[in-house]
Design an enzyme around this catalytic site. Sequence first.
Site, mmCIF file in Angstrom:
data_model
loop_
_atom_site.group_PDB
_atom_site.id
_atom_site.type_symbol
_atom_site.label_atom_id
_atom_site.label_comp_id
_atom_site.label_asym_id
_atom_site.label_seq_id
_atom_site.Cartn_x
_atom_site.Cartn_y
_atom_site.Cartn_z
ATOM 1 N N HIS A 270 0.853 -1.197 0.000
ATOM 2 C CA HIS A 270 0.000 0.000 0.000
ATOM 3 C C HIS A 270 0.887 1.243 0.000
ATOM 4 O O HIS A 270 1.970 1.228 0.561
ATOM 5 C CB HIS A 270 -0.898 0.014 1.248
ATOM 6 C CG HIS A 270 -2.072 0.917 1.109
ATOM 7 N ND1 HIS A 270 -2.011 2.265 1.406
ATOM 8 C CD2 HIS A 270 -3.318 0.683 0.661
ATOM 9 C CE1 HIS A 270 -3.188 2.820 1.162
ATOM 10 N NE2 HIS A 270 -4.001 1.876 0.703
ATOM 11 N N ASP A 328 -8.017 -5.126 -0.610
ATOM 12 C CA ASP A 328 -8.432 -5.946 -1.756
ATOM 13 C C ASP A 328 -8.103 -7.419 -1.601
ATOM 14 O O ASP A 328 -8.463 -8.232 -2.460
ATOM 15 C CB ASP A 328 -7.755 -5.413 -3.029
ATOM 16 C CG ASP A 328 -8.221 -4.002 -3.330
ATOM 17 O OD1 ASP A 328 -7.374 -3.100 -3.413
ATOM 18 O OD2 ASP A 328 -9.449 -3.803 -3.417
HETATM 19 C C1 SDX Z 1 -6.021 0.390 -3.110
HETATM 20 O O1 SDX Z 1 -4.192 4.774 -1.881
HETATM 21 C C2 SDX Z 1 -5.189 4.175 -1.382
HETATM 22 O O2 SDX Z 1 -5.708 4.519 -0.316
HETATM 23 C C3 SDX Z 1 -5.734 3.044 -2.219
HETATM 24 C C4 SDX Z 1 -6.799 2.187 -1.551
HETATM 25 C C5 SDX Z 1 -8.048 2.956 -1.325
HETATM 26 O O3 SDX Z 1 -8.821 2.565 -0.423
HETATM 27 O O4 SDX Z 1 -8.317 3.886 -2.103
HETATM 28 O O5 SDX Z 1 -6.323 1.688 -0.307
HETATM 29 C C6 SDX Z 1 -7.188 0.997 -2.435
HETATM 30 O O6 SDX Z 1 -5.714 0.768 -4.209
HETATM 31 C C7 SDX Z 1 -5.200 -0.643 -2.368
HETATM 32 C C8 SDX Z 1 -3.964 -1.100 -3.173
HETATM 33 C C9 SDX Z 1 -4.455 -2.121 -4.191
HETATM 34 N N1 SDX Z 1 -3.353 -2.518 -5.109
HETATM 35 C C10 SDX Z 1 -2.811 -3.726 -5.034
HETATM 36 O O7 SDX Z 1 -3.065 -4.573 -4.181
HETATM 37 C C11 SDX Z 1 -1.830 -3.999 -6.179
HETATM 38 C C12 SDX Z 1 -0.583 -4.651 -5.591
HETATM 39 N N2 SDX Z 1 0.087 -3.655 -4.785
HETATM 40 C C13 SDX Z 1 1.200 -2.939 -5.408
HETATM 41 O O8 SDX Z 1 0.973 -2.667 -6.768
HETATM 42 C C14 SDX Z 1 1.663 -1.792 -4.549
HETATM 43 O O9 SDX Z 1 1.735 -2.225 -3.260
HETATM 44 C C15 SDX Z 1 0.942 -0.469 -4.570
HETATM 45 C C16 SDX Z 1 0.687 0.033 -5.948
HETATM 46 C C17 SDX Z 1 -0.352 -0.581 -3.851
HETATM 47 C C18 SDX Z 1 1.869 0.480 -3.860
HETATM 48 O O10 SDX Z 1 3.066 0.448 -4.607
HETATM 49 P P1 SDX Z 1 4.322 1.235 -4.103
HETATM 50 O O11 SDX Z 1 3.967 2.671 -3.974
HETATM 51 O O12 SDX Z 1 5.501 0.879 -4.929
HETATM 52 O O13 SDX Z 1 4.480 0.621 -2.652
HETATM 53 P P2 SDX Z 1 5.726 0.813 -1.752
HETATM 54 O O14 SDX Z 1 6.446 2.090 -2.062
HETATM 55 O O15 SDX Z 1 5.303 0.569 -0.349
HETATM 56 O O16 SDX Z 1 6.665 -0.421 -2.214
HETATM 57 C C19 SDX Z 1 7.804 -0.697 -1.448
HETATM 58 C C20 SDX Z 1 8.547 -1.767 -2.225
HETATM 59 C C21 SDX Z 1 8.790 -1.395 -3.679
HETATM 60 O O17 SDX Z 1 9.992 -2.032 -4.042
HETATM 61 P P3 SDX Z 1 11.358 -1.114 -4.085
HETATM 62 O O18 SDX Z 1 11.076 -0.039 -5.137
HETATM 63 O O19 SDX Z 1 11.511 -0.518 -2.697
HETATM 64 O O20 SDX Z 1 12.423 -2.061 -4.481
HETATM 65 O O21 SDX Z 1 7.748 -2.978 -2.238
HETATM 66 C C22 SDX Z 1 7.482 -3.340 -3.578
HETATM 67 C C23 SDX Z 1 7.666 -2.108 -4.436
HETATM 68 O O22 SDX Z 1 8.056 -2.481 -5.730
HETATM 69 N N3 SDX Z 1 6.107 -3.800 -3.610
HETATM 70 C C24 SDX Z 1 5.726 -5.030 -3.923
HETATM 71 C C25 SDX Z 1 4.326 -5.025 -3.798
HETATM 72 N N4 SDX Z 1 3.921 -3.828 -3.400
HETATM 73 C C26 SDX Z 1 5.027 -3.063 -3.289
HETATM 74 N N5 SDX Z 1 6.402 -6.123 -4.309
HETATM 75 C C27 SDX Z 1 5.662 -7.224 -4.575
HETATM 76 N N6 SDX Z 1 4.310 -7.292 -4.461
HETATM 77 C C28 SDX Z 1 3.629 -6.212 -4.092
HETATM 78 N N7 SDX Z 1 2.292 -6.281 -3.972
#
Ligand code: SDX
Length: 394
Positions: A270, A328
């Site tokens: 998130h 989700d």
């Molecule tokens: C919603 O914003 C909101 O409030 C949204 C929401 C709402 O109510 O409106 O809460 C609803 O959209 C929830 C999120 C739903 N999406 C997913 O479940 C899709 C899977 N999640 C990822 O795509 C991701 O976690 C995001 C898009 C949600 C966030 O991505 P970020 O901004 O990259 O997250 P982060 O900065 O915390 O990531 C830290 C690290 C990163 O790696 P590095 O760049 O540090 O090497 O963790 C990695 C990310 O690449 N990472 C993941 C991951 N999520 C983050 N790696 C593997 N699997 C994942 N799911």
Amino acid sequence: EGDVFTYDPGFGSTASCESAITYVDGDKGELLYRGYPIDQLAEKSHFLEVCYLLVYGELPSGEQLEDFENRVTRHTMLHEQMQYFYRGFRRDAHPMAVVCGVVGAMSAFYHDSTDINDPWQREVATIRLIAKMPTICAWAYKYSIGQPFVYPRNDLDYASNFLHMCFAVPCEDYKVDPILARAMDRIFTLHADHEQNASTSTVRLAGSSQANPFACIAAGVACLWGPAHGGANQACLEMLREIGTPDRIPEYIERAKDKNDPFRLMGFGHRVYKNYDPRAKVMQESAKEVLELMGVKDNPTLQVAQELEKIALNDPYFIEKKLYPNVDFYSGIILDAMGFPTSMFTPIFALARTVGWISQWKEMIVDPSQRIGRPRQIYTGPTHRDYVDVADRK
Ligand code: SDX
């Protein structure tokens, strides 16, 4: 009176706005709607009362709640001509495409009378959107499966009405199970608002141009559709089904950690929560209840989800990156058990989030200091250069 939270969400001066509606503490895994914790509202309140709280800022008296529920109930029908918008779509169109189109089309039916500077007309637009979204989404589902539209009924509560419009057919009586209705209502509450997420920021930016509220909500629907945002519930269930059995989980965990692999664990991680998403906890409890009711408590998808969660939460990569299940992760399992196709998961998210979007739109519109949004950029293109005729180009 009460605590006024002033906090730096960790993005320094990039906070996009001030808002008094929803507070998220990503480190603590805390979510408050107008100061009330989400788990208390999910357990003790119901969606239309939460709508009142989000829109007006306070929990209603009994009389205020009755009046609000009556006003919503009396606006659940769509203009009969709006049915023609559905017929313009292919039957296999994704329901989000249909919902986005029909919500935008509301501008053609109600916008002409919507002066956004008139408090009463803002109020009418708010009630119409909350009231009509279940009908719009249910009819998108009915259209996709070739069944006749079922009209809303004034004798049913909000969640039961939605389930009835989705699953009733003219040839037999359909009784909404109260446990399913309660689970549906709770899913609406858990998705109602979430401060400045991508789709809410889209609604605010569209609203800052003074666009009509229906057009702004249609913009929010479009943004929510993405699999990184509201589309994750559909993507998550499809991922759990692709994994299929617990023994295949390690393969997917490794893929999620591989920077060269675009695969992400759907329903995990998130932008703000670096702790357990409080909504996921409530959703997990609800999933067990619904699966029990539907006689599928040994649901293989739930077993994969619970095993995946256990493995991921103990994996050094996920611990270091602070990745936890989000809203989700379990919602798709419940909606699937209720009988919805995965394509209906995000429309249901949009239905619930409409109250958050319109509350945030209203908060922005009434702010006298509000100006049109204009995000800045860091320019990385070429510096000044003069035009060269095509004959002289190399
Ligand atoms: C919603 O914003 C909101 O409030 C949204 C929401 C709402 O109510 O409106 O809460 C609803 O959209 C929830 C999120 C739903 N999406 C997913 O479940 C899709 C899977 N999640 C990822 O795509 C991701 O976690 C995001 C898009 C949600 C966030 O991505 P970020 O901004 O990259 O997250 P982060 O900065 O915390 O990531 C830290 C690290 C990163 O790696 P590095 O760049 O540090 O090497 O963790 C990695 C990310 O690449 N990472 C993941 C991951 N999520 C983050 N790696 C593997 N699997 C994942 N799911």
